[in-house]
Enzyme design. Sequence first.
Site, PDB file in Angstrom:
ATOM      1  N   MET A  96       0.817  -1.218   0.000  1.00  0.00           N
ATOM      2  CA  MET A  96       0.000   0.000   0.000  1.00  0.00           C
ATOM      3  C   MET A  96       0.851   1.269   0.000  1.00  0.00           C
ATOM      4  SD  MET A  96      -3.269  -0.541  -0.115  1.00  0.00           S
ATOM      5  CE  MET A  96      -4.383  -1.948   0.013  1.00  0.00           C
ATOM      6  N   ASN A  98      -7.570  -0.948   7.178  1.00  0.00           N
ATOM      7  CA  ASN A  98      -7.007  -1.368   8.470  1.00  0.00           C
ATOM      8  C   ASN A  98      -5.484  -1.447   8.483  1.00  0.00           C
ATOM      9  OD1 ASN A  98      -7.019  -3.132  11.056  1.00  0.00           O
ATOM     10  ND2 ASN A  98      -6.121  -4.483   9.502  1.00  0.00           N
ATOM     11  N   HIS A  99      -4.853  -1.584   7.285  1.00  0.00           N
ATOM     12  CA  HIS A  99      -3.406  -1.843   7.247  1.00  0.00           C
ATOM     13  C   HIS A  99      -2.604  -0.655   7.783  1.00  0.00           C
ATOM     14  CE1 HIS A  99      -4.298   0.397   3.579  1.00  0.00           C
ATOM     15  NE2 HIS A  99      -3.092   0.889   3.730  1.00  0.00           N
ATOM     16  N   ILE A 100      -1.397  -0.938   8.253  1.00  0.00           N
ATOM     17  CA  ILE A 100      -0.431   0.125   8.597  1.00  0.00           C
ATOM     18  C   ILE A 100       0.957  -0.342   8.189  1.00  0.00           C
ATOM     19  CG2 ILE A 100      -1.437   1.480  10.471  1.00  0.00           C
ATOM     20  CD1 ILE A 100      -0.080  -0.561  12.421  1.00  0.00           C
ATOM     21  N   SER A 156      -6.880   5.001  15.907  1.00  0.00           N
ATOM     22  CA  SER A 156      -6.268   4.721  17.205  1.00  0.00           C
ATOM     23  C   SER A 156      -6.506   5.896  18.152  1.00  0.00           C
ATOM     24  CB  SER A 156      -4.762   4.558  16.964  1.00  0.00           C
ATOM     25  OG  SER A 156      -4.031   4.634  18.148  1.00  0.00           O
ATOM     26  N   TYR A 188       3.430   7.780  13.233  1.00  0.00           N
ATOM     27  CA  TYR A 188       2.183   6.989  13.209  1.00  0.00           C
ATOM     28  C   TYR A 188       0.993   7.861  13.606  1.00  0.00           C
ATOM     29  CZ  TYR A 188      -1.114   3.487  15.186  1.00  0.00           C
ATOM     30  OH  TYR A 188      -2.218   2.741  15.512  1.00  0.00           O
ATOM     31  N   SER A 189       1.179   8.618  14.687  1.00  0.00           N
ATOM     32  CA  SER A 189       0.109   9.468  15.200  1.00  0.00           C
ATOM     33  C   SER A 189      -0.317  10.498  14.150  1.00  0.00           C
ATOM     34  CB  SER A 189       0.635  10.154  16.464  1.00  0.00           C
ATOM     35  OG  SER A 189      -0.381  10.851  17.098  1.00  0.00           O
ATOM     36  N   ALA A 190       0.672  11.062  13.446  1.00  0.00           N
ATOM     37  CA  ALA A 190       0.360  12.050  12.399  1.00  0.00           C
ATOM     38  C   ALA A 190      -0.546  11.431  11.340  1.00  0.00           C
ATOM     39  CB  ALA A 190       1.650  12.551  11.763  1.00  0.00           C
ATOM     40  N   ILE A 235      -4.022  -3.107  21.846  1.00  0.00           N
ATOM     41  CA  ILE A 235      -4.611  -4.405  21.501  1.00  0.00           C
ATOM     42  C   ILE A 235      -3.485  -5.444  21.386  1.00  0.00           C
ATOM     43  CG2 ILE A 235      -6.147  -5.616  19.862  1.00  0.00           C
ATOM     44  CD1 ILE A 235      -7.425  -3.059  21.042  1.00  0.00           C
TER      45      ILE A 235
HETATM   46  P1  NDP Z   1      -0.535  -5.740  12.398  1.00  0.00           P
HETATM   47  O1  NDP Z   1       0.862  -5.242  12.350  1.00  0.00           O
HETATM   48  O2  NDP Z   1      -0.817  -6.992  13.121  1.00  0.00           O
HETATM   49  O3  NDP Z   1      -1.106  -5.890  10.926  1.00  0.00           O
HETATM   50  C1  NDP Z   1      -0.788  -4.944   9.955  1.00  0.00           C
HETATM   51  C2  NDP Z   1      -1.276  -5.478   8.634  1.00  0.00           C
HETATM   52  O4  NDP Z   1      -0.915  -4.551   7.611  1.00  0.00           O
HETATM   53  C3  NDP Z   1      -0.661  -6.820   8.271  1.00  0.00           C
HETATM   54  O5  NDP Z   1      -1.596  -7.612   7.594  1.00  0.00           O
HETATM   55  C4  NDP Z   1       0.476  -6.428   7.339  1.00  0.00           C
HETATM   56  O6  NDP Z   1       0.738  -7.526   6.486  1.00  0.00           O
HETATM   57  C5  NDP Z   1      -0.144  -5.239   6.608  1.00  0.00           C
HETATM   58  N1  NDP Z   1       0.857  -4.338   6.061  1.00  0.00           N
HETATM   59  C6  NDP Z   1       2.010  -3.913   6.640  1.00  0.00           C
HETATM   60  N2  NDP Z   1       2.672  -3.099   5.805  1.00  0.00           N
HETATM   61  C7  NDP Z   1       1.935  -3.032   4.676  1.00  0.00           C
HETATM   62  C8  NDP Z   1       2.112  -2.381   3.419  1.00  0.00           C
HETATM   63  N3  NDP Z   1       3.177  -1.620   3.159  1.00  0.00           N
HETATM   64  N4  NDP Z   1       1.166  -2.550   2.457  1.00  0.00           N
HETATM   65  C9  NDP Z   1       0.083  -3.330   2.692  1.00  0.00           C
HETATM   66  N5  NDP Z   1      -0.147  -3.962   3.858  1.00  0.00           N
HETATM   67  C10 NDP Z   1       0.782  -3.817   4.828  1.00  0.00           C
HETATM   68  O7  NDP Z   1      -1.408  -4.505  12.969  1.00  0.00           O
HETATM   69  P2  NDP Z   1      -2.586  -4.518  14.042  1.00  0.00           P
HETATM   70  O8  NDP Z   1      -3.501  -5.615  13.752  1.00  0.00           O
HETATM   71  O9  NDP Z   1      -1.988  -4.372  15.383  1.00  0.00           O
HETATM   72  O10 NDP Z   1      -3.293  -3.128  13.689  1.00  0.00           O
HETATM   73  C11 NDP Z   1      -4.391  -3.073  12.799  1.00  0.00           C
HETATM   74  C12 NDP Z   1      -4.988  -1.684  12.849  1.00  0.00           C
HETATM   75  O11 NDP Z   1      -5.364  -1.383  14.194  1.00  0.00           O
HETATM   76  C13 NDP Z   1      -4.038  -0.581  12.407  1.00  0.00           C
HETATM   77  O12 NDP Z   1      -4.719   0.380  11.656  1.00  0.00           O
HETATM   78  C14 NDP Z   1      -3.571   0.011  13.719  1.00  0.00           C
HETATM   79  O13 NDP Z   1      -3.181   1.354  13.601  1.00  0.00           O
HETATM   80  C15 NDP Z   1      -4.829  -0.139  14.559  1.00  0.00           C
HETATM   81  N6  NDP Z   1      -4.526  -0.101  15.980  1.00  0.00           N
HETATM   82  C16 NDP Z   1      -3.861  -1.139  16.569  1.00  0.00           C
HETATM   83  C17 NDP Z   1      -3.534  -1.085  17.905  1.00  0.00           C
HETATM   84  C18 NDP Z   1      -2.815  -2.189  18.599  1.00  0.00           C
HETATM   85  O14 NDP Z   1      -2.461  -2.007  19.788  1.00  0.00           O
HETATM   86  N7  NDP Z   1      -2.605  -3.336  17.977  1.00  0.00           N
HETATM   87  C19 NDP Z   1      -3.872   0.103  18.724  1.00  0.00           C
HETATM   88  C20 NDP Z   1      -4.578   1.123  18.005  1.00  0.00           C
HETATM   89  C21 NDP Z   1      -4.893   1.007  16.681  1.00  0.00           C
HETATM   90  P3  NDP Z   1       2.073  -7.702   5.622  1.00  0.00           P
HETATM   91  O15 NDP Z   1       3.227  -7.469   6.537  1.00  0.00           O
HETATM   92  O16 NDP Z   1       1.935  -9.081   5.111  1.00  0.00           O
HETATM   93  O17 NDP Z   1       1.975  -6.683   4.529  1.00  0.00           O
END
Ligand code: NDP
Length: 287
Positions: free
Chosen positions: A87, A113-115, A164, A177-179, A212
């Site tokens: 992404m 949802n991705h980050i 978040s 990230y916050s930004a 989480i």
């Molecule tokens: P994870 O790190 O477990 O999952 C992130 C997902 O994004 C993975 O599937 C990863 O897969 C994918 N990803 C990473 N980089 C890329 C990229 N460049 N392009 C496409 N996909 C990508 O994150 P969480 O489940 O912990 O978080 C999910 C959401 O929840 C996020 O938006 C996060 O900000 C939010 N959140 C989470 C918190 C927490 O404490 N866990 C707290 C607050 C919010 P792959 O590496 O295979 O690409």
Amino acid sequence: ILIPFAGLVLAFWFYSAREDFKPEMLKGKRVIVTGASSGIGEQMAYHLAQMGSHLLITARTEAKLQKVVARCLELGAASARHVSGSMEDTAFAEHVVKEAEELLGGLDMLILNHIGSSYFHYFNGDVGHVRKLLETNFLSYVAMTVSALPMLKESGGSIVVVSSMAGKVGFPFTVPYSATKFALDGFFSSLRQEFALQNTNISITLCILGFINTDSAMKAAADVVLIPPAPKEECALEIIKGGALRQREVYYTYATIKFSLLLRDWAADLLDYLIRREYNLENLEKK
Ligand code: NDP
């Protein structure tokens, strides 16, 4: 006396008029979940599979996506497919939506949802990293939304944006990230207003999450953050419920987040102080 009474009556009416969530709401719905190879996204895919949705999931790691798709089919998904890619590239974000059009013939729910990966430490001044993270965490969300609008207008669908507490309040050690998360609030809250003015029947649900217990979050912060993490499975379900009920925002966990937001608006310095107490700085220095 009349004003608080009217407020109470209104609040009671509002809550009793609210629709209850039923898993059938997602049956046969065509849903994209991004970042679904692990963490909360993976759990959302499993919930939606159990509810009988058509799924298109995406992330970078092909092997992990294949496993999630296989599990979704076991759990009862109406269909499950994946597209792999990064992404960081907005062209890929648009491509995923095109795939949904071809494979699913439309779209009912877009779950963003991705980050991209970042660091958990004091801001290091790397502007390039902030730019890259904005591409992945923010601009790809915008690009997918723009591409998906025609399909979502047709279905009267929903956009679910996973954000978040760090997108509502200042937290240390997550500056880039916050930004990106604050940017999501600005874009999607403003877009929601325009949808209302133009009678566009697409809901936007912004999800405000606390800590989480996903593997990546635990690895990055478990030894530094003193707050206990909440379970990813329940978190994933609350996000889906909020999207299905077309809620404006989802707070998970509800009481902690609502209380923090109340403090933010009425006693910001106190909230900042309380937040700073929730970190083990000795462990941070060891990282
Ligand atoms: P994870 O790190 O477990 O999952 C992130 C997902 O994004 C993975 O599937 C990863 O897969 C994918 N990803 C990473 N980089 C890329 C990229 N460049 N392009 C496409 N996909 C990508 O994150 P969480 O489940 O912990 O978080 C999910 C959401 O929840 C996020 O938006 C996060 O900000 C939010 N959140 C989470 C918190 C927490 O404490 N866990 C707290 C607050 C919010 P792959 O590496 O295979 O690409």
